[in-house]
Design an enzyme around this catalytic site. Structure first.
Site, PDB file in Angstrom:
ATOM      1  N   VAL A 187      -6.979  10.514   4.584  1.00  0.00           N
ATOM      2  CA  VAL A 187      -7.869   9.177   4.436  1.00  0.00           C
ATOM      3  C   VAL A 187      -8.216   9.116   3.007  1.00  0.00           C
ATOM      4  O   VAL A 187      -8.970   9.928   2.503  1.00  0.00           O
ATOM      5  CB  VAL A 187      -9.040   9.108   5.265  1.00  0.00           C
ATOM      6  CG1 VAL A 187      -9.624   7.572   4.822  1.00  0.00           C
ATOM      7  CG2 VAL A 187      -8.525   9.135   6.797  1.00  0.00           C
ATOM      8  N   LYS A 189      -6.088   4.846   9.450  1.00  0.00           N
ATOM      9  CA  LYS A 189      -7.286   5.855   8.757  1.00  0.00           C
ATOM     10  C   LYS A 189      -8.420   5.560   9.279  1.00  0.00           C
ATOM     11  O   LYS A 189      -9.397   6.444   9.351  1.00  0.00           O
ATOM     12  CB  LYS A 189      -7.143   5.310   7.199  1.00  0.00           C
ATOM     13  CG  LYS A 189      -5.779   5.857   6.394  1.00  0.00           C
ATOM     14  CD  LYS A 189      -5.630   5.034   5.150  1.00  0.00           C
ATOM     15  CE  LYS A 189      -4.493   5.183   4.518  1.00  0.00           C
ATOM     16  NZ  LYS A 189      -4.387   4.429   3.304  1.00  0.00           N
ATOM     17  N   GLY A 212      -6.251   9.398   0.146  1.00  0.00           N
ATOM     18  CA  GLY A 212      -6.078  10.238  -0.914  1.00  0.00           C
ATOM     19  C   GLY A 212      -7.022  11.225  -1.486  1.00  0.00           C
ATOM     20  O   GLY A 212      -7.251  11.960  -0.776  1.00  0.00           O
ATOM     21  N   ASP A 269      -1.676   0.748   8.804  1.00  0.00           N
ATOM     22  CA  ASP A 269      -2.189   1.610   7.937  1.00  0.00           C
ATOM     23  C   ASP A 269      -3.647   2.010   7.583  1.00  0.00           C
ATOM     24  O   ASP A 269      -4.102   3.070   8.018  1.00  0.00           O
ATOM     25  CB  ASP A 269      -1.470   1.719   6.602  1.00  0.00           C
ATOM     26  CG  ASP A 269      -1.985   2.762   5.474  1.00  0.00           C
ATOM     27  OD1 ASP A 269      -1.396   3.952   5.562  1.00  0.00           O
ATOM     28  OD2 ASP A 269      -2.748   2.599   4.456  1.00  0.00           O
ATOM     29  N   GLU A 302       6.168  -0.901  -0.311  1.00  0.00           N
ATOM     30  CA  GLU A 302       7.458  -0.557   0.064  1.00  0.00           C
ATOM     31  C   GLU A 302       8.318  -1.848   0.390  1.00  0.00           C
ATOM     32  O   GLU A 302       7.866  -3.009   0.400  1.00  0.00           O
ATOM     33  CB  GLU A 302       7.520   0.232   1.743  1.00  0.00           C
ATOM     34  CG  GLU A 302       6.537   1.590   1.553  1.00  0.00           C
ATOM     35  CD  GLU A 302       7.223   2.592   0.486  1.00  0.00           C
ATOM     36  OE1 GLU A 302       8.250   2.514   0.560  1.00  0.00           O
ATOM     37  OE2 GLU A 302       6.656   3.481   0.260  1.00  0.00           O
TER      38      GLU A 302
END
Length: 334
Positions: free
Chosen positions: A147, A220, A149, A216, A205
């Site tokens: 979560v 998290k 970085g 995403d 992406e």
């Protein structure tokens, strides 16, 4: 400490680079010496029972030319023969079934290894199962890198906010969606134009669905809900609304009233959601670009906010490194 690393993409390579760079510092500061016995990729593995030369692996262009390379060998095929204390799992995330990371982690715990992971999938689909296996097996599972970085959310609560009750959490947990909304706010562009810019810069992406539709950030948020609040939730328990329907007109109207539209993850009163929300321009959550932010409301320390890069190989490797040091110090204290 003998280590196996599973996954050699951007995060896995970041782990190898960071551990190689910090080797002397870890030994001097924490009395932590380590040896990587195996590094597993999607094509095979580097194996050496005496410890791998990390720098030579980083420098080689053709992995198969390395003297320790075993073509086609997988972690699951090797686990019975691996003599390691800790497994670092950083294979790609799948939030539907958690594989292959889930099997990697379960097998490692059953073997008696501590585990550090940045893989969201297993934690989203099987958090309680993994925690229970660790309790029964006397193993430690750490997941700071899953979560935000390099944001030290779990370490902050575990090591600094002991005794505090966490009442609620709000944050921005996806840098791509935050960048897109920032572009729409200050460049006055459409969602489509901002997305294209994000893709050109490498922030999004080719298929940006997980970012812009909110899955995403939702995954998290599930991990935060389970890890910090003990809620035992899954992705289906999250109200999810993406940013695809946010318009420049809505952003402009919000700005006229001194508000921003941000993609906010929240955990409060047992409810979990990820959705576009109005926040004041002076709010601690008003971070721009690809930054992530987490704000905790506590009973004693009141509001605590941390801001940083939410993705990136080296940033995530930083979180993994902190987890490994934490496990080492925990084991050393026993």
């Amino acid at each position: 400490m003998d280590i196996a690393l599973i996954g050699f993409g951007s995060v896995g390579k970041g782990v190898v680079q960071v551990f190689s760079k910090k080797q002397n510092q870890l030994r001097q500061k924490y009395d932590l010496s380590f040896s990587f016995k195996g590094i597993f990729t999607s094509r095979g593995a580097f194996l050496d029972s005496n410890g791998l030369d990390l720098q030579s692996i980083l420098n080689i262009k053709d992995l198969t030319a390395h003297s320790s390379w075993k073509n086609g060998l997988s972690f699951m095929e090797s686990i019975d023969d691996l003599d390691v204390d800790l497994v670092i799992e950083v294979t790609p995330t799948n939030i539907e079934h958690g594989e292959p990371g889930k099997s990697h982690i379960i097998s490692s715990i059953k073997k008696g290894c501590d585990v550090v992971t940045a893989n969201k999938g297993p934690l989203v689909v099987a958090f309680d199962e993994l925690a229970e296996l660790c309790r029964r097996g006397g193993c430690i599972l750490r997941y700071e890198g899953s979560v935000g970085g390099g944001l030290p959310v779990f370490n902050l609560v575990r090591e600094t906010l002991q005794g505090n009750t966490i009442h609620s959490l709000r944050g921005i947990l996806n840098g791509t969606s935050n960048f897109i909304l920032t572009q729409m706010t200050y460049e006055r562009t459409s969602f489509e134009s901002a997305l294209k810019t994000a893709q050109e810069l490498g922030y999004a992406e080719a298929d940006p669905a997980a970012d812009v539709e909110g899955t995403d950030a939702a995954s998290k948020t599930v991990i935060l809900a389970n890890g910090l609040f003990g809620m035992n939730k899954g992705i289906d328990d999250v109200y999810i609304q993406g940013i695809t329907k946010v318009t420049p007109e809505a952003i402009e109207l919000a700005g006229n009233e001194n508000f921003l539209i941000k993609h906010i993850a929240s955990i409060e009163d047992g409810q979990i959601e990820v959705a576009p929300r109005l926040i004041q321009k002076t709010s601690p959550l008003a971070v721009d670009g690809t930054l992530n932010v987490v704000s905790l409301q506590t009973d004693l320390a009141k509001e605590i906010t941390i801001i940083g890069q939410g993705a990136g190989g080296e940033e995530t490797a930083s979180a993994i490194l902190s987890d490994v040091v934490d496990i080492h110090l925990t084991r050393k204290a026993k």
